[in-house]
Design a protein around this motif. Structure first.
Motif, PDB file in Angstrom:
ATOM      1  N   LYS A   3     -11.711  -1.177   4.625  1.00  0.00           N
ATOM      2  CA  LYS A   3     -12.754  -1.104   3.591  1.00  0.00           C
ATOM      3  C   LYS A   3     -12.170  -1.334   2.183  1.00  0.00           C
ATOM      4  N   HIS A   4     -10.983  -0.732   1.950  1.00  0.00           N
ATOM      5  CA  HIS A   4     -10.363  -0.830   0.621  1.00  0.00           C
ATOM      6  C   HIS A   4      -9.034  -1.573   0.726  1.00  0.00           C
ATOM      7  N   LEU A   5      -8.629  -2.180  -0.391  1.00  0.00           N
ATOM      8  CA  LEU A   5      -7.271  -2.718  -0.471  1.00  0.00           C
ATOM      9  C   LEU A   5      -6.583  -2.022  -1.648  1.00  0.00           C
ATOM     10  N   ARG A   6      -5.949  -0.882  -1.351  1.00  0.00           N
ATOM     11  CA  ARG A   6      -5.311  -0.091  -2.398  1.00  0.00           C
ATOM     12  C   ARG A   6      -3.817  -0.366  -2.462  1.00  0.00           C
ATOM     13  N   SER A   7      -3.263  -0.722  -1.285  1.00  0.00           N
ATOM     14  CA  SER A   7      -1.821  -0.932  -1.186  1.00  0.00           C
ATOM     15  C   SER A   7      -1.579  -2.032  -0.164  1.00  0.00           C
ATOM     16  N   ALA A   8      -0.454  -2.737  -0.302  1.00  0.00           N
ATOM     17  CA  ALA A   8      -0.102  -3.736   0.712  1.00  0.00           C
ATOM     18  C   ALA A   8       0.143  -3.037   2.051  1.00  0.00           C
ATOM     19  N   ALA A   9       0.413  -1.724   2.002  1.00  0.00           N
ATOM     20  CA  ALA A   9       0.615  -0.971   3.244  1.00  0.00           C
ATOM     21  C   ALA A   9      -0.698  -0.790   4.007  1.00  0.00           C
ATOM     22  N   ASP A  10      -1.841  -1.072   3.368  1.00  0.00           N
ATOM     23  CA  ASP A  10      -3.129  -1.020   4.086  1.00  0.00           C
ATOM     24  C   ASP A  10      -3.240  -2.165   5.095  1.00  0.00           C
ATOM     25  N   LEU A  11      -2.342  -3.158   4.979  1.00  0.00           N
ATOM     26  CA  LEU A  11      -2.474  -4.375   5.782  1.00  0.00           C
ATOM     27  C   LEU A  11      -1.456  -4.407   6.920  1.00  0.00           C
ATOM     28  N   ASP A  12      -1.958  -4.453   8.158  1.00  0.00           N
ATOM     29  CA  ASP A  12      -1.039  -4.730   9.270  1.00  0.00           C
ATOM     30  C   ASP A  12      -0.921  -6.252   9.401  1.00  0.00           C
ATOM     31  N   ALA A  13      -0.039  -6.714  10.276  1.00  0.00           N
ATOM     32  CA  ALA A  13       0.224  -8.159  10.337  1.00  0.00           C
ATOM     33  C   ALA A  13      -1.030  -8.972  10.698  1.00  0.00           C
ATOM     34  N   PRO A  14      -1.839  -8.556  11.705  1.00  0.00           N
ATOM     35  CA  PRO A  14      -3.024  -9.374  12.006  1.00  0.00           C
ATOM     36  C   PRO A  14      -4.028  -9.432  10.837  1.00  0.00           C
ATOM     37  N   THR A  15      -4.219  -8.298  10.137  1.00  0.00           N
ATOM     38  CA  THR A  15      -5.169  -8.295   9.009  1.00  0.00           C
ATOM     39  C   THR A  15      -4.649  -9.179   7.871  1.00  0.00           C
ATOM     40  N   ALA A  16      -3.358  -9.048   7.557  1.00  0.00           N
ATOM     41  CA  ALA A  16      -2.783  -9.875   6.482  1.00  0.00           C
ATOM     42  C   ALA A  16      -2.889 -11.352   6.851  1.00  0.00           C
ATOM     43  N   THR A  17      -2.616 -11.679   8.107  1.00  0.00           N
ATOM     44  CA  THR A  17      -2.681 -13.083   8.534  1.00  0.00           C
ATOM     45  C   THR A  17      -4.112 -13.601   8.460  1.00  0.00           C
ATOM     46  N   LEU A  18      -5.065 -12.750   8.825  1.00  0.00           N
ATOM     47  CA  LEU A  18      -6.478 -13.141   8.725  1.00  0.00           C
ATOM     48  C   LEU A  18      -6.842 -13.458   7.265  1.00  0.00           C
ATOM     49  N   ILE A  19      -6.364 -12.634   6.337  1.00  0.00           N
ATOM     50  CA  ILE A  19      -6.654 -12.882   4.916  1.00  0.00           C
ATOM     51  C   ILE A  19      -6.024 -14.214   4.473  1.00  0.00           C
ATOM     52  N   LEU A  20      -4.774 -14.449   4.889  1.00  0.00           N
ATOM     53  CA  LEU A  20      -4.104 -15.698   4.478  1.00  0.00           C
ATOM     54  C   LEU A  20      -4.805 -16.915   5.082  1.00  0.00           C
ATOM     55  N   ASP A  21      -5.225 -16.809   6.339  1.00  0.00           N
ATOM     56  CA  ASP A  21      -5.944 -17.929   6.973  1.00  0.00           C
ATOM     57  C   ASP A  21      -7.275 -18.179   6.267  1.00  0.00           C
ATOM     58  N   THR A  22      -7.973 -17.091   5.936  1.00  0.00           N
ATOM     59  CA  THR A  22      -9.264 -17.223   5.242  1.00  0.00           C
ATOM     60  C   THR A  22      -9.049 -17.819   3.855  1.00  0.00           C
ATOM     61  N   ALA A  23      -7.954 -17.424   3.194  1.00  0.00           N
ATOM     62  CA  ALA A  23      -7.633 -18.003   1.878  1.00  0.00           C
ATOM     63  C   ALA A  23      -7.450 -19.512   2.002  1.00  0.00           C
ATOM     64  N   GLY A  24      -6.865 -19.950   3.101  1.00  0.00           N
ATOM     65  CA  GLY A  24      -6.687 -21.385   3.344  1.00  0.00           C
ATOM     66  C   GLY A  24      -8.031 -22.095   3.413  1.00  0.00           C
ATOM     67  N   GLU A  25      -8.992 -21.459   4.058  1.00  0.00           N
ATOM     68  CA  GLU A  25     -10.329 -22.067   4.143  1.00  0.00           C
ATOM     69  C   GLU A  25     -11.008 -22.073   2.773  1.00  0.00           C
ATOM     70  N   MET A  26     -10.777 -21.013   2.017  1.00  0.00           N
ATOM     71  CA  MET A  26     -11.353 -20.955   0.669  1.00  0.00           C
ATOM     72  C   MET A  26     -10.718 -22.037  -0.227  1.00  0.00           C
ATOM     73  N   ALA A  27      -9.421 -22.267  -0.037  1.00  0.00           N
ATOM     74  CA  ALA A  27      -8.731 -23.281  -0.851  1.00  0.00           C
ATOM     75  C   ALA A  27      -9.308 -24.666  -0.576  1.00  0.00           C
ATOM     76  N   ALA A  28      -9.715 -24.929   0.654  1.00  0.00           N
ATOM     77  CA  ALA A  28     -10.286 -26.231   1.005  1.00  0.00           C
ATOM     78  C   ALA A  28     -11.574 -26.473   0.204  1.00  0.00           C
ATOM     79  N   LEU A  29     -12.248 -25.387  -0.126  1.00  0.00           N
ATOM     80  CA  LEU A  29     -13.498 -25.453  -0.881  1.00  0.00           C
ATOM     81  C   LEU A  29     -13.260 -25.940  -2.323  1.00  0.00           C
ATOM     82  N   ALA A  30     -12.064 -25.604  -2.853  1.00  0.00           N
ATOM     83  CA  ALA A  30     -11.762 -25.940  -4.250  1.00  0.00           C
ATOM     84  C   ALA A  30     -11.764 -27.449  -4.476  1.00  0.00           C
ATOM     85  N   GLY A  31     -11.519 -28.224  -3.417  1.00  0.00           N
ATOM     86  CA  GLY A  31     -11.503 -29.679  -3.552  1.00  0.00           C
ATOM     87  C   GLY A  31     -12.892 -30.305  -3.501  1.00  0.00           C
ATOM     88  N   ARG A  32     -13.884 -29.506  -3.139  1.00  0.00           N
ATOM     89  CA  ARG A  32     -15.244 -30.066  -3.016  1.00  0.00           C
ATOM     90  C   ARG A  32     -15.942 -30.152  -4.372  1.00  0.00           C
TER      91      ARG A  32
END
Ligand code: ASP
Ligand code: CP
Length: 307
Positions: A3-32
């Motif tokens: 629910k919250h992102l208070r610390s990088a310790a809130d993120l386990d590897a799958p959650t952090a990877t999901l955020i990075l993958d989603t950021a990649g999809e968001m970055a693709a939007l910047a070119g549109r």
């Protein structure tokens, strides 16, 4: 999803990877041509800044707007904080306005943790004192992964004023979670050994930048945060630059593929020379652009979006 992102310790590897993958999809939007998504239409994001910021404040605003959220920007300067209003009362005021997410930067370490007890919405830490800056670590990890193709096994040196750096703390936590090997480098006065060990027992420490560079994939320079220094931690700025500043001669010691990072703002000529900051190995401007994508991903996922 958390629910919250208070610390990088809130993120386990799958959650952090999901955020990075989603950021990649968001970055693709910047070119549109049309950069907006309707995803957070009708939701309210409040940016609550008690400390100065350029990159973080602007990129959270851009991120929320690109997701079509209503954005309220609150800066302590010019608000009723100067009349003595407490963080709790300010939080309750925001709560009354129906904030779905509150992004907070505050000089007190732990302020986002307190805030999360007072508001119903998600709390995102945009930098609290010398404690943490988790979205900076996410945008940094995203930049490393997109430049070098992986994080697992990556060798990262974080150099300079570790003692006062929330960027260093969040990066150590996140990079270690994602399998990178971090070495903290700087004068002994600016590297709290107990902190390095407490954050991650796998973190190495070195006081000799020149010997570390040839083995690194990434070198992340930290700003010398004089505004947080009550004592003198090194003899002079010149002496600091001589031993821990990154100039062209030092940069040439890095392997061919290695990148140079800095969270900004920079003290050009102190921890990094202008030639290095503006070189093709520097990802400093790219980090800012990636900050928008990473923060879009965080807001989108915390507010209930699916990958
Ligand atoms: N902008 C980053 C922070 O707010 C790094 C710095 O100020 O040196 O932590
Ligand atoms: N890197 C970073 O947090 O920059 P600002 O302090 O300008 O937001």
């Amino acid at each position: 999803m958390i629910k919250h992102l208070r610390s990088a310790a809130d993120l386990d590897a799958p959650t952090a990877t999901l955020i990075l993958d989603t950021a990649g999809e968001m970055a693709a939007l910047a070119g549109r041509e049309v950069k907006k998504l309707p995803t957070l239409r009708g939701r309210t994001v409040v940016n609550l800044f008690y400390e100065d910021s350029t990159r973080t404040r602007i990129s959270f605003e851009a991120a929320a707007k690109r997701l079509s959220a209503d954005v309220i920007n609150f800066s302590a300067k010019g608000s009723s904080v100067s009349k003595g209003e407490s963080l709790k009362d300010t939080a309750l005021t925001l709560q009354a306005m129906g904030a779905d997410a509150v992004v907070i930067r505050h000089p007190a370490s732990g302020a986002p943790h307190r805030l999360a007890q007072w508001v119903d919405g998600s709390v995102v830490n945009a930098g609290d004192g010398t404690h943490e800056h988790p979205t900076q670590a996410l945008l940094d990890a995203y930049t490393m992964r997109s430049r070098l193709g992986r994080l697992d096994g990556l060798k990262v040196a974080i150099v300079g004023d570790v003692l006062h750096s929330r960027v260093a703390r969040s990066n150590v936590l996140l990079l270690t979670t994602l399998g990178a090997q971090v070495t903290l480098v700087g004068p002994p006065t600016l590297i709290p050994l107990n902190v390095a060990a407490a954050l991650s027992p796998k973190t190495k420490v070195s006081y000799d930048l020149d010997s570390v560079l040839p083995d690194m994939d990434v070198v992340m320079m930290l700003r010398v945060q004089t505004e947080r220094m009550q004592d003198s931690y090194f003899p002079s700025a010149r002496e600091y630059s001589r031993r821990y500043g990154l100039d062209l001669a030092r940069m040439r010691k890095l392997p061919e593929h290695a990148i140079v990072m800095h969270p900004g703002p920079m003290n050009r000529g102190m921890e990094i020379t202008p030639e290095v900051a503006d070189s093709s190995r520097s990802t400093i401007v790219e980090q800012v652009a990636n900050g928008v994508s990473a923060r879009m991903a965080v807001l989108y996922l915390l507010l209930g979006g699916k990958a």
